[in-house]
Design a protein around this motif. Structure first.
Motif, mmCIF file in Angstrom:
data_model
loop_
_atom_site.group_PDB
_atom_site.id
_atom_site.type_symbol
_atom_site.label_atom_id
_atom_site.label_comp_id
_atom_site.label_asym_id
_atom_site.label_seq_id
_atom_site.Cartn_x
_atom_site.Cartn_y
_atom_site.Cartn_z
ATOM 1 N N UNK A 91 0.816 -1.221 0.000
ATOM 2 C CA UNK A 91 0.000 0.000 0.000
ATOM 3 C C UNK A 91 0.845 1.265 0.000
ATOM 4 N N UNK A 97 -6.286 2.071 -2.231
ATOM 5 C CA UNK A 97 -6.784 0.975 -1.395
ATOM 6 C C UNK A 97 -7.949 0.252 -2.066
ATOM 7 N N UNK A 265 -9.116 2.592 7.632
ATOM 8 C CA UNK A 265 -8.312 1.848 8.608
ATOM 9 C C UNK A 265 -6.911 2.406 8.764
ATOM 10 N N UNK A 266 -6.402 2.333 9.989
ATOM 11 C CA UNK A 266 -4.997 2.610 10.260
ATOM 12 C C UNK A 266 -4.259 1.280 10.330
ATOM 13 N N UNK A 267 -3.105 1.219 9.691
ATOM 14 C CA UNK A 267 -2.293 -0.007 9.758
ATOM 15 C C UNK A 267 -1.166 0.213 10.755
ATOM 16 N N UNK B 54 5.107 5.389 8.855
ATOM 17 C CA UNK B 54 3.796 4.900 8.377
ATOM 18 C C UNK B 54 2.868 6.061 8.008
ATOM 19 N N UNK B 58 1.322 6.867 4.252
ATOM 20 C CA UNK B 58 -0.142 6.918 4.248
ATOM 21 C C UNK B 58 -0.766 5.583 4.702
ATOM 22 N N UNK B 59 -0.025 4.871 5.545
ATOM 23 C CA UNK B 59 -0.594 3.660 6.149
ATOM 24 C C UNK B 59 -1.384 4.043 7.404
ATOM 25 N N UNK B 60 -1.080 5.209 7.951
ATOM 26 C CA UNK B 60 -1.823 5.756 9.085
ATOM 27 C C UNK B 60 -2.377 7.116 8.682
#
Lengths: 268, 308
Positions: A91, A97, A265-267, B54, B58-60
């Motif tokens: 990602x 996404x 969602x946050x990963x 992160x 852009x994972x968060x």
């Protein structure tokens, strides 16, 4: 647009590769084929209805094992990637996404299609072995398998939706129960009509429209495929077209919902 | 020219099952990284390094603040075409071979054959995995996974690379290889932003560093400015000594440990260090090694912000 399609197909291709390298899949297909072959023995116990028994058991096996494959793989579709953190590196690439979710879904659909093809060939060979089916019966088998595929596409979309926010165990339970309830959609509507309570009547109507109505995909029976002696309903192309439209719209809504949840969602 | 601009970036995580309350993982971070530099992002475990990276990937989603990479906001997917990312403790699809993984990642960047195959071959060669190109990743050691992780981060010839703890879990040879790769990226003009809590790696590579603790920026600047003042003393190893020398040696050193024919010393005072060296050379003792003692980053942080 071309780039987007390329990315979605790359993700779908990798999902398919992941699935076909999974041993659980082969175990399920093997069991399905054993079930289909066992229908040969059961067919012999009947008087004059051998083909019908083989076809009924064969289609039921394809449907049930297809459902198991759809649930087993569908529930882990997103969860496994988050758990193993394989999604992190992907990602961060130029991938939206929604492209990722769509690619995963299409990959699983293709996996199901190939599995259904294998199981259908197994069933056709079993019927060929008995030799009692007309040549047209094999062609009429295809709409029946196509309808099973549509129902599995819907189950997969359900499993995908649940896997975007819950654990595999919960997703499996939710999906399985909706699969069971989904077969009684028309009964739910009928129950609503019987009651005098306006609330229950309204509730039944709402549930009828919200819960996937899998009876839309179960209108073909073995007599219509065999078209031998006795009463049978001819295959209605309009009903198949309606089932297709219903499936596409319902799946699009489920995948869109799953994507909306996934986008937020946050990963960690 | 800054290729990375972070302004007041803040991230809160909600914790608790019933009564959720926010825990601040990153607090108003402001940072700039210039083109072509190797930027070390330092901090003890839990400092907020991975959270920052992160957020940049852009994972968060940030609670507040902004970040721009190559002049574009981090949620611009087109910008990701020009960056590379290696996650902390990376894990890739273990059913794939390095060739399959890199080909897959290359397709996500829109690379097409035959250029893609050439690129994949060159990358596998450059990270030293030529002998394992057709081996499934599930059979890879941690060091090999780290190498393929670096390769997938470079498939698109990025302008800026984000490496989250790239040396974590590697043996000395593996660390040397990663250092070599990072140095070669700088030589090609690629900006490298990497997080670590291992001081020697940072010292060997970075032009500038930022130090983070408990989500807050403690210091940033050129490495020499931050680290050179932190030498706490020296470890010295001598040989060729006799008991005659011992009395004088003890005057310079607060810790003396004979080990076989060698003598291990610890000297904190710079003046005593000068005296010891003069004594060693005038008495023709053999100086085996002389190493400055620097605190680990964790120790440094404890001194900087007090005990946790």
């Amino acid at each position: 647009m071309k780039n987007m399609l390329g990315r979605v197909l790359a993700i779908a291709g990798n999902t398919y590769r992941e699935n076909i390298r999974d041993k659980i899949l082969y175990n399920l297909i093997l069991f399905a084929l054993i079930m289909i072959l066992s229908s040969l023995a059961l067919g012999r116990l009947t008087l004059g209805n051998e083909d019908k028994v083989i076809l009924d058991l064969g289609l039921a096996s394809i449907s049930i094992f297809g459902m198991l494959i759809a649930i087993f793989i569908g529930i882990s579709l997103v969860y496994k990637e988050l758990e193993k953190r394989t999604v992190y590196a992907l990602l961060a690439k130029p991938v939206h996404r929604y492209e990722w979710i769509l690619g995963k879904y299409l990959g699983l659909l293709f996996t199901l299609l190939v599995n259904l093809a294998v199981m259908t060939v197994g069933l056709a060979l079993a019927m060929l072995y008995t030799g009692g089916i007309q040549a047209g019966g094999y062609v009429r088998l295809l709409p029946a398998v196509y309808l099973i595929f549509l129902s599995l596409a819907l189950i997969t979309a359900l499993a995908l939706l649940f896997s975007t926010f819950s654990s595999p165990a919960l997703s499996a339970i939710f999906t399985f129960f909706l699969w069971i309830i989904g077969h009684f959609g028309n009964d739910l509507l009928g129950f609503g009509k019987l009651t005098e309570s306006a609330f229950i009547k309204g509730l039944c109507r709402v549930l009828y429209y919200v819960i996937p109505n899998l009876s839309n995909f179960a209108f073909l029976d073995s007599r219509s495929i065999l078209q031998g002696t006795g009463h049978f309903q001819p295959i209605d192309p309009l009903a198949i077209a309606w089932a297709t439209v219903y499936c596409v719209v319902y799946c699009a809504i489920l995948v869109a919902l799953g994507t909306a949840i996934f986008m937020r969602r946050d990963f960690k | 020219m800054p290729v990375l601009e972070i302004e007041n970036l803040t991230k809160d995580f909600s914790v608790g099952f019933w009564k959720k309350h926010p825990v601040r993982a990153l607090d108003n971070l402001c940072l700039e990284v210039c083109q072509g530099e190797i930027f070390g992002f330092l901090g003890p475990n839990g400092a907020g390094k991975s959270t920052t990276i992160k957020l940049l990937m852009h994972l968060l989603h940030p609670t507040s603040g902004t970040a721009r990479i190559l002049g574009q906001p981090v949620d611009a997917v087109s910008m990701h075409q020009s960056i590379g990312y290696l996650p902390e403790n990376p894990y890739f699809y273990d059913y794939l071979t390095p060739m399959e993984l890199l080909t897959y990642v290359g397709k996500l960047f829109g690379l097409r054959q035959p250029a893609l195959s050439k690129k994949v071959d060159a990358l596998i060669e450059s990270v030293g995995l030529s002998h394992s190109r057709n081996l499934q990743l599930r059979k890879f050691s941690k060091g090999m996974v780290q190498r393929i992780g670096i390769a997938q981060a470079l498939i698109n010839d990025p302008e800026i690379v984000f490496l989250d703890e790239p040396m974590s879990g590697l043996d000395p040879l593996g660390r040397m290889d990663v250092r070599r790769i990072i140095a070669s990226l700088k030589a090609r003009g690629v900006t490298v932003f990497f997080s670590s809590h291992i001081l020697p790696d940072v010292e060997a590579l970075c032009d500038r560093v930022a130090i983070l603790n408990k989500g807050r920026l403690q210091e940033q600047g050129a490495l020499e400015e931050i680290l050179k003042v932190r030498i706490e003393g020296h470890d010295v190893i001598l040989s060729g000594w006799t008991e005659v020398h011992m009395h004088n040696i003890r005057k310079f050193s607060e810790e003396v440990r004979p080990m076989g024919d060698r003598l291990h010393l610890r000297v904190s005072d710079p003046e005593k260090m000068e005296g010891l060296l003069a004594f060693v050379f005038s008495n023709k003792l053999e100086l085996i090694s002389l190493n400055p003692i620097r605190p680990s980053l964790e120790e440094y942080f404890q001194s900087l912000v007090g005990s946790r």
